[in-house]
Write a protein that holds these residues in place. Structure first.
Motif: not given
Length: 373
Positions: A312-314, A323-325, A358-359, A363-365
């Motif tokens: 996932i790349e953001a 966080i992505c990792d 962050l939550h 959630n969106i992701l």
């Protein structure tokens, strides 16, 4: 004529099971016509498996008639994410089943008749079966223009598909099954058999879309009951057997020892989704952030229905790289399904209990990812 399938007349036309089975002691002499009293797709598919696995069909062909409540049935080597709208199916409570034969994806409801022709491997002949169905249709309505194609479909008026074919060929036995559209919900069929998922790369068998039509639209007298009786009559005449449709209960262990285990296996996540050939998803979506849209890129490899690789790349300023990792590594090995992602999201929330922003992003992701499942 319909007759109940009791222990007394149970398989009086069949004998010599491949394996010993309680309830089948009577010696029998020719073929048989069966009709299921169940509308459960897993139970009816289990009957196919049971007959294929346990019956000696030498000189004793079997026709099995069955209908299901709304469900989608994919072929043995197909990808459900590629073939149907899984999100809509979940919303509508539509069952998904994977059969043991090849071929494409079909929609079943009580307006669709399923026909399974069981024979020995040597006697297996799909075109012969389809010609038998055409004769039965013409016996009821001589004006019907129905033809079998080289692909073993049935076309109405040279253009509308009313039947598709699939088959399973074993070491000594085989079966050919086909659908017959009588009064199915064509709007639902069209919506459910349209995958909304983008970026799928797969070597799984792909279905070939067709224009379909119901026989009842052509002639309102062509009900499912009329058609099943006509096919049974033609089958009995062709095979020179008694014209009796024997009603069976697919859950009856006294008739079909071990059949409920077969039905349970067909309902498992491991069979329905886990048998999907390896595939990947390479897609992206936008999220709104400070009145602008940010692109999130997703690459996922799925093997055996489980996530093997996740990337996932953001944008860093929206979601930090660490966080992505963390998300990527947490998804590895999990089932590619919404429930699993929801559970993982809840676990991740507990690792940072105080960070509401962050939550919200998690959630969106995760909702976006669930949308491609």
């Amino acid at each position: 004529m319909l007759i109940p399938f009791s222990m007394k007349n149970c398989f009086q036309l069949l004998c010599n099971l491949k394996v010993p089975a309680a309830g089948f002691k009577n010696r029998v002499k020719s073929g048989l016509i069966l009709q299921s009293i169940s509308s459960d797709v897993y139970q009816n598919l289990a009957v196919e498996d049971w007959i294929h696995d346990h019956m000696n069909l030498e000189g004793k062909p079997v026709l099995f008639l069955w209908r299901n409540s709304p469900s989608i049935v994919i072929g043995r080597h197909q990808n459900p994410w590629q073939e149907c709208n899984l999100n809509l199916m979940r919303e509508e409570g539509i069952k998904l089943a994977r059969r043991r034969s090849g071929g494409g994806t079909v929609y079943h409801d009580m307006g669709n008749i399923n026909l399974t022709f069981f024979t020995t491997k040597k006697k297996y002949d799909r075109m012969q079966n389809l010609k038998l169905v055409v004769r039965a249709l013409n016996a009821v309505q001589p004006q019907l223009d129905v033809q079998a194609t080289k692909r073993c479909d049935l076309l109405l008026d040279g253009q509308f598909k009313i039947s598709g074919t699939a088959s399973k060929i074993g070491r000594t036995t085989a079966y050919h099954h086909c659908t017959l559209l009588c009064s199915t919900d064509r709007t639902f069929l069209s919506s459910l058999l349209k995958s909304p998922y983008q970026g799928i790369r797969s070597n799984a068998t792909a279905s070939i879309p067709s224009i379909v039509k119901n026989l009842l639209e052509k002639d309102p007298t062509l009900t499912c009951e009329v058609l099943m009786n006509a096919i049974a009559t033609e089958y009995a005449a062709y095979h020179q057997i008694d014209n009796h449709i024997n009603l069976i209960n697919p859950t009856d262990e006294t008739l079909f020892p071990g059949i409920n285990n077969k039905a349970k296996e067909l309902q498992t996540w491991e069979w329905i989704y886990g048998k999907t050939p390896k595939f990947s998803i390479n897609t992206s979506f936008n999220v709104l952030y400070e009145q602008s849209h940010l692109e999130i890129k997703i690459f996922i490899d799925i093997k055996g229905g489980r996530i093997e690789i996740c990337n996932i790349e953001a944008p860093d300023h929206w979601l930090p790289l660490e966080i992505c990792d963390k998300l990527n590594s947490s998804f590895i090995g999990s089932k590619f399904c919404p429930n699993e992602i929801t559970m993982l999201t809840n676990i991740l929330h507990r690792t940072c209990p105080e960070d509401d922003e962050l939550h919200s992003k998690w959630n969106i992701l995760c909702e976006k990812i669930k949308g491609i499942m």
